[in-house]
Design an enzyme around this catalytic site. Structure first.
Site, PDB file in Angstrom:
ATOM      1  N   CYS A 120      30.539  17.193  42.596  1.00  0.00           N
ATOM      2  CA  CYS A 120      30.641  18.207  41.400  1.00  0.00           C
ATOM      3  C   CYS A 120      30.710  17.462  40.185  1.00  0.00           C
ATOM      4  O   CYS A 120      30.800  16.171  40.200  1.00  0.00           O
ATOM      5  CB  CYS A 120      32.177  18.626  41.686  1.00  0.00           C
ATOM      6  SG  CYS A 120      32.504  19.605  43.035  1.00  0.00           S
ATOM      7  N   ARG A 140      25.022  17.918  38.950  1.00  0.00           N
ATOM      8  CA  ARG A 140      25.782  17.718  39.858  1.00  0.00           C
ATOM      9  C   ARG A 140      26.478  18.757  40.914  1.00  0.00           C
ATOM     10  O   ARG A 140      26.850  18.586  41.993  1.00  0.00           O
ATOM     11  CB  ARG A 140      27.148  16.691  39.364  1.00  0.00           C
ATOM     12  CG  ARG A 140      26.820  15.610  38.700  1.00  0.00           C
ATOM     13  CD  ARG A 140      27.818  14.908  38.232  1.00  0.00           C
ATOM     14  NE  ARG A 140      28.867  14.404  39.416  1.00  0.00           N
ATOM     15  CZ  ARG A 140      28.800  13.069  39.840  1.00  0.00           C
ATOM     16  NH1 ARG A 140      27.850  12.164  39.451  1.00  0.00           N
ATOM     17  NH2 ARG A 140      29.344  12.915  40.927  1.00  0.00           N
ATOM     18  N   TRP A 160      29.722  22.011  43.268  1.00  0.00           N
ATOM     19  CA  TRP A 160      28.788  22.224  44.383  1.00  0.00           C
ATOM     20  C   TRP A 160      29.712  22.485  45.399  1.00  0.00           C
ATOM     21  O   TRP A 160      30.291  21.411  45.984  1.00  0.00           O
ATOM     22  CB  TRP A 160      28.094  21.217  44.310  1.00  0.00           C
ATOM     23  CG  TRP A 160      26.938  21.190  45.447  1.00  0.00           C
ATOM     24  CD1 TRP A 160      25.619  21.985  45.228  1.00  0.00           C
ATOM     25  CD2 TRP A 160      26.721  20.828  46.728  1.00  0.00           C
ATOM     26  NE1 TRP A 160      24.945  21.788  46.402  1.00  0.00           N
ATOM     27  CE2 TRP A 160      25.434  20.991  47.050  1.00  0.00           C
ATOM     28  CE3 TRP A 160      27.758  20.043  47.492  1.00  0.00           C
ATOM     29  CZ2 TRP A 160      25.130  20.644  48.404  1.00  0.00           C
ATOM     30  CZ3 TRP A 160      27.162  19.678  48.784  1.00  0.00           C
ATOM     31  CH2 TRP A 160      25.886  20.071  49.308  1.00  0.00           C
ATOM     32  N   ASN A 219      36.491  15.937  42.184  1.00  0.00           N
ATOM     33  CA  ASN A 219      35.153  15.810  42.970  1.00  0.00           C
ATOM     34  C   ASN A 219      35.342  15.023  44.102  1.00  0.00           C
ATOM     35  O   ASN A 219      36.070  13.849  43.929  1.00  0.00           O
ATOM     36  CB  ASN A 219      34.169  15.136  41.905  1.00  0.00           C
ATOM     37  CG  ASN A 219      33.071  14.670  42.546  1.00  0.00           C
ATOM     38  OD1 ASN A 219      32.580  15.167  43.370  1.00  0.00           O
ATOM     39  ND2 ASN A 219      32.440  13.542  41.790  1.00  0.00           N
ATOM     40  N   GLY A 220      34.830  15.249  45.156  1.00  0.00           N
ATOM     41  CA  GLY A 220      34.961  14.725  46.380  1.00  0.00           C
ATOM     42  C   GLY A 220      35.568  15.552  47.568  1.00  0.00           C
ATOM     43  O   GLY A 220      35.614  16.837  47.407  1.00  0.00           O
ATOM     44  N   GLU A 238       6.277  12.022  49.991  1.00  0.00           N
ATOM     45  CA  GLU A 238       6.987  12.216  48.815  1.00  0.00           C
ATOM     46  C   GLU A 238       6.328  13.668  47.986  1.00  0.00           C
ATOM     47  O   GLU A 238       7.066  14.472  47.537  1.00  0.00           O
ATOM     48  CB  GLU A 238       6.935  10.749  47.932  1.00  0.00           C
ATOM     49  CG  GLU A 238       7.710  11.308  46.563  1.00  0.00           C
ATOM     50  CD  GLU A 238       8.876  11.580  46.457  1.00  0.00           C
ATOM     51  OE1 GLU A 238       9.617  11.548  47.457  1.00  0.00           O
ATOM     52  OE2 GLU A 238       9.605  11.940  45.547  1.00  0.00           O
ATOM     53  N   LYS A 265       8.614  17.019  47.283  1.00  0.00           N
ATOM     54  CA  LYS A 265       8.590  17.451  45.757  1.00  0.00           C
ATOM     55  C   LYS A 265       8.424  18.946  45.944  1.00  0.00           C
ATOM     56  O   LYS A 265       8.871  19.933  45.279  1.00  0.00           O
ATOM     57  CB  LYS A 265       7.755  16.587  44.740  1.00  0.00           C
ATOM     58  CG  LYS A 265       8.259  15.561  44.322  1.00  0.00           C
ATOM     59  CD  LYS A 265       9.171  15.363  43.210  1.00  0.00           C
ATOM     60  CE  LYS A 265      10.619  15.252  44.297  1.00  0.00           C
ATOM     61  NZ  LYS A 265      10.987  13.851  44.397  1.00  0.00           N
ATOM     62  N   GLU A 313      11.273  21.068  47.609  1.00  0.00           N
ATOM     63  CA  GLU A 313      12.598  21.147  46.874  1.00  0.00           C
ATOM     64  C   GLU A 313      12.351  22.054  45.590  1.00  0.00           C
ATOM     65  O   GLU A 313      13.402  22.744  45.680  1.00  0.00           O
ATOM     66  CB  GLU A 313      12.674  19.715  46.084  1.00  0.00           C
ATOM     67  CG  GLU A 313      13.488  18.668  46.960  1.00  0.00           C
ATOM     68  CD  GLU A 313      13.659  17.379  46.142  1.00  0.00           C
ATOM     69  OE1 GLU A 313      12.817  16.854  45.544  1.00  0.00           O
ATOM     70  OE2 GLU A 313      15.072  17.229  45.995  1.00  0.00           O
ATOM     71  N   HIS A 326      -3.462  15.235  66.169  1.00  0.00           N
ATOM     72  CA  HIS A 326      -2.523  15.132  67.232  1.00  0.00           C
ATOM     73  C   HIS A 326      -1.705  16.312  67.119  1.00  0.00           C
ATOM     74  O   HIS A 326      -0.455  16.262  67.905  1.00  0.00           O
ATOM     75  CB  HIS A 326      -1.850  13.851  67.198  1.00  0.00           C
ATOM     76  CG  HIS A 326      -2.431  12.550  67.674  1.00  0.00           C
ATOM     77  ND1 HIS A 326      -3.383  12.428  68.895  1.00  0.00           N
ATOM     78  CD2 HIS A 326      -3.405  11.786  66.692  1.00  0.00           C
ATOM     79  CE1 HIS A 326      -4.403  11.447  68.791  1.00  0.00           C
ATOM     80  NE2 HIS A 326      -4.093  10.725  67.375  1.00  0.00           N
TER      81      HIS A 326
HETATM   82  O1  M6R Z   1      20.558   9.129  44.270  1.00  0.00           O
HETATM   83  P1  M6R Z   1      19.969   8.729  45.504  1.00  0.00           P
HETATM   84  O2  M6R Z   1      18.266   8.131  45.122  1.00  0.00           O
HETATM   85  O3  M6R Z   1      20.665   7.839  46.487  1.00  0.00           O
HETATM   86  O4  M6R Z   1      19.176  10.099  46.261  1.00  0.00           O
HETATM   87  C1  M6R Z   1      18.713  10.261  47.534  1.00  0.00           C
HETATM   88  C2  M6R Z   1      18.332  11.591  47.568  1.00  0.00           C
HETATM   89  O5  M6R Z   1      19.354  12.554  47.711  1.00  0.00           O
HETATM   90  C3  M6R Z   1      17.282  12.072  46.383  1.00  0.00           C
HETATM   91  O6  M6R Z   1      16.178  11.261  46.498  1.00  0.00           O
HETATM   92  C4  M6R Z   1      16.800  13.408  47.005  1.00  0.00           C
HETATM   93  O7  M6R Z   1      15.868  13.658  48.054  1.00  0.00           O
HETATM   94  C5  M6R Z   1      16.136  14.090  45.730  1.00  0.00           C
HETATM   95  N1  M6R Z   1      16.472  15.274  45.423  1.00  0.00           N
HETATM   96  C6  M6R Z   1      14.608  13.927  45.939  1.00  0.00           C
HETATM   97  O8  M6R Z   1      13.885  14.694  44.757  1.00  0.00           O
END
Ligand code: M6R
Length: 604
Positions: free
Chosen positions: A2, A27, A76, A100-101, A480, A484, A487, A503
């Site tokens: 958060c 966040r 969050w 936060n936590g 990757e 993207k 996401e 396969h």
């Molecule tokens: O802050 P970090 O690089 O440790 O985060 C790792 C992943 O949570 C982060 O790369 C996540 O997969 C992203 N949303 C990718 O776009």
């Protein structure tokens, strides 16, 4: 997971809290709230939804906006569904708290409170903090001592800011969640990270684990984990306000893709001279003798950072001759990894706060393994925990989908490979000099592919499934690229090594499943990738080729600038990021804050 923000000073707190919360929405953004203290009264407004919903609610309320002390929160959800009740601040008659936590022992604490007839009204772990504070205040403790007593009882991770109706100061606590104090004359700001405060100050104190702080306008008192009053040196952060905002782009994601040349340039510029010498001595405190004799490198990361590690693996192996393992943090932490004799552990993380990366780092340290981290956020937990840290100098990455962090992490990994090889007596100056040219190639790629990716996104945004294929160094880019797309566009996308398609995944191919093929023209990989394209075509699949070499087999072609094979990831990733961006744009999605995701995953 958060964002928290707070202010104590002489200005009206409300505007500062709201603009801070907007900067921190990456966040978490399922609910938001603020508490303002004026005289002996605390008023709280909170709601499910985004900060804009909170602003509407405040505008409709008759809250006293002249208050000069306040706290705010954007959430969050971890414990308790997103709702107005579960939104922060959590308050009682006497106090108001943002957190936060996760308070891991909240059930035991709840039992303790229940025995005293004190019951939670929400489903959150955080409310326990407010209830404990209230209890100790009711027993006659002053706010500072009530806070110390409360924090002493908490287990888990927390950044806490609390205010009390009867005391004019604010109390803070930090343990395994980030909390920064922004310094200024006669006023103090607090936030989960500097991007929320950069418009007010450039001087920050980064609280350490176990710290408790009292802030009262311009006065800051800090106690360390042993409750000893301590001084923490302020750090100057020279990010501009402009840097932390969208800078004219529609979304942070597009701005951050456009900034990749600059991010990589900043990351390498002061570390490679024009002759190709790599200078990492000041940042790496691990002995050169140890680095020369490494027999294994273990890279641990999550998400995009994990893919950066996978992409760099063959480069590190090729130039240093050292075996590299790349592991996913959430798996690694429950796996009995067999370290070798001279093993270096590398954690990669944009935020520096990812729990699934932090825990393996701690485990490696506890086994006496030398640790290095590659992190973007200064003074974050992972940076501070590791023996040495090389910062990516990418500036704040606000969009949840990581872009410029990826290329900057790659830049550090390449430099590290060249540095270690240099220590081992190899001459990699030509390669290091080549890396210096990468920022301008990235810029060229952005300019060359932006319109084409937009045009193709318009053509393809209604498809529901995508396959991404690549071979060799392009394989992790396929992973990757697929990450993207899923996401931010919510389209199902799978990244696969092209040769593995026959396969299994080939069963998915039909006219409704387009394939993005990422293929560097280097032979024999290019011809083999084209053979895979033939297999797709004969099953009526559509193909988008990302390459420097055209082929008449494919339906669509995104041409990238010419680049040597080893450096291809810096160039080939750009159109994949842009394509995902524009597909999400055409689908009308919330690009910077995609559903269910948070920027920094500080819980397991
Ligand atoms: O802050 P970090 O690089 O440790 O985060 C790792 C992943 O949570 C982060 O790369 C996540 O997969 C992203 N949303 C990718 O776009």
């Amino acid at each position: 997971m958060c964002g928290i923000v707070g202010y104590s000073g002489e200005k009206k707190a409300l505007g500062i809290l709201l603009s801070g919360l907007q900067s921190l929405e990456y966040r978490g953004y399922d609910s938001a709230g603020i508490s303002l203290k004026k005289g002996k009264k605390i008023e709280t407004i909170k709601t499910k939804g985004k900060v804009t919903d909170l602003i509407t609610l405040i505008a409709e309320s008759n809250i006293d906006t002249s208050a000069t002390i306040g706290i705010g929160h954007t959430r969050w959800a971890t414990h308790g569904a997103p709702s107005s009740t579960n939104a922060h601040p959590h308050y009682t008659e006497r106090v108001s708290v943002v957190h936060n936590g996760i308070i891991e022992n909240y059930r035991n604490l709840e039992k303790f409170l229940k025995e005293k007839n004190i019951n939670r009204r929400t489903d959150t772990d955080t409310e326990i903090i407010a209830l404990l504070l209230d209890l100790y205040l009711s027993e006659g403790f002053d706010f500072k001592n009530a806070f110390f007593k409360t924090v002493e009882m908490l287990k888990g991770s927390f950044a806490i800011a609390a205010i009390s109706k009867d005391f004019d100061y604010m109390m803070l606590a930090k343990h395994e969640s980030p909390l920064v104090i922004g310094l200024s004359n006669n006023e103090t700001y607090i936030a989960s990270d500097v991007s929320a405060l950069i418009e007010y100050t450039h001087d920050f104190i980064f609280l350490e684990d176990g710290d408790i702080a009292l802030i009262d306008k311009g006065n800051v008192t800090i106690w360390d984990k042993d409750k000893k009053e301590t001084k923490r040196q302020p750090t100057q952060i020279d990010w501009s306000k402009e840097k932390a905002q969208k800078g004219g782009y529609k979304h942070f994601m597009l701005k951050e893709i456009a900034e990749e040349d600059e991010a990589v340039r900043n990351t390498i510029q002061s570390r490679i001279d024009e002759d190709g010498n790599v200078f990492l001595d000041e940042e790496i405190s691990i002995s050169k003798e140890f680095l020369k004799n490494l027999d294994r490198i273990t890279i641990v990361a999550c998400g995009t950072s994990f893919y950066a590690g996978l992409t760099a693996k063959p480069i590190i192996e090729k130039y240093t001759g050292i075996k590299v393992d790349v592991e996913i943090g959430s798996e690694f932490r429950y796996y009995n990894y067999l370290y070798s004799k001279n093993n270096l552990f590398i954690a990669i993380s944009q935020s520096g706060e990812t729990a699934d990366t932090k825990e393996p780092l701690k485990m490696a340290k506890s086994k006496g393994i030398k640790t290095l981290s590659i992190v973007n956020v200064k003074e974050s937990a992972i940076a501070r925990l590791s023996d040495s840290c090389i910062y990516t100098l990418a500036g704040p990455e606000i969009s949840v989908a990581s872009t410029k962090a990826f290329t900057s992490q790659l830049a550090v990994l390449y430099m590290l490979a060249f540095y270690i090889a240099q220590l081992k007596g190899k001459d990699l100056k030509p390669q290091a000099k080549q890396l210096l040219k990468i920022p301008s190639l990235i810029k060229q790629t952005f300019d060359k592919t932006q319109d084409k990716t937009k045009e193709l996104a318009d053509k393809y945004y209604n498809y529901q499934d995508f396959l991404y294929l690549g071979r060799g160094i392009c394989y992790p880019l396929a992973l990757e690229g697929a990450l993207k797309l899923k996401e931010i566009s919510y389209i199902h996308a799978e990244g696969y090594p092209a040769g593995e398609m026959k396969h299994g995944p080939i069963a998915l191919i039909d006219e409704n499943t387009p394939t993005v093929v990422v293929a560097h023209p280097e032979e024999p990989l290019y011809s083999k990738s084209l053979s895979n394209c033939e297999e797709i075509k004969s099953r009526h699949g559509k193909i988008i080729l990302v390459s420097n070499k055209q082929s008449d087999i494919v339906d669509d072609f995104i041409e990238v600038p010419k680049v040597d094979y080893d450096f291809a990831p810096f160039v080939y990733i750009i159109p994949l990021q842009l394509f995902a961006y524009y597909v999400a744009l055409f689908r009308g999605n919330d690009i910077d804050q995609p559903r269910n995701l948070a920027k920094s995953v500080t819980v397991e």
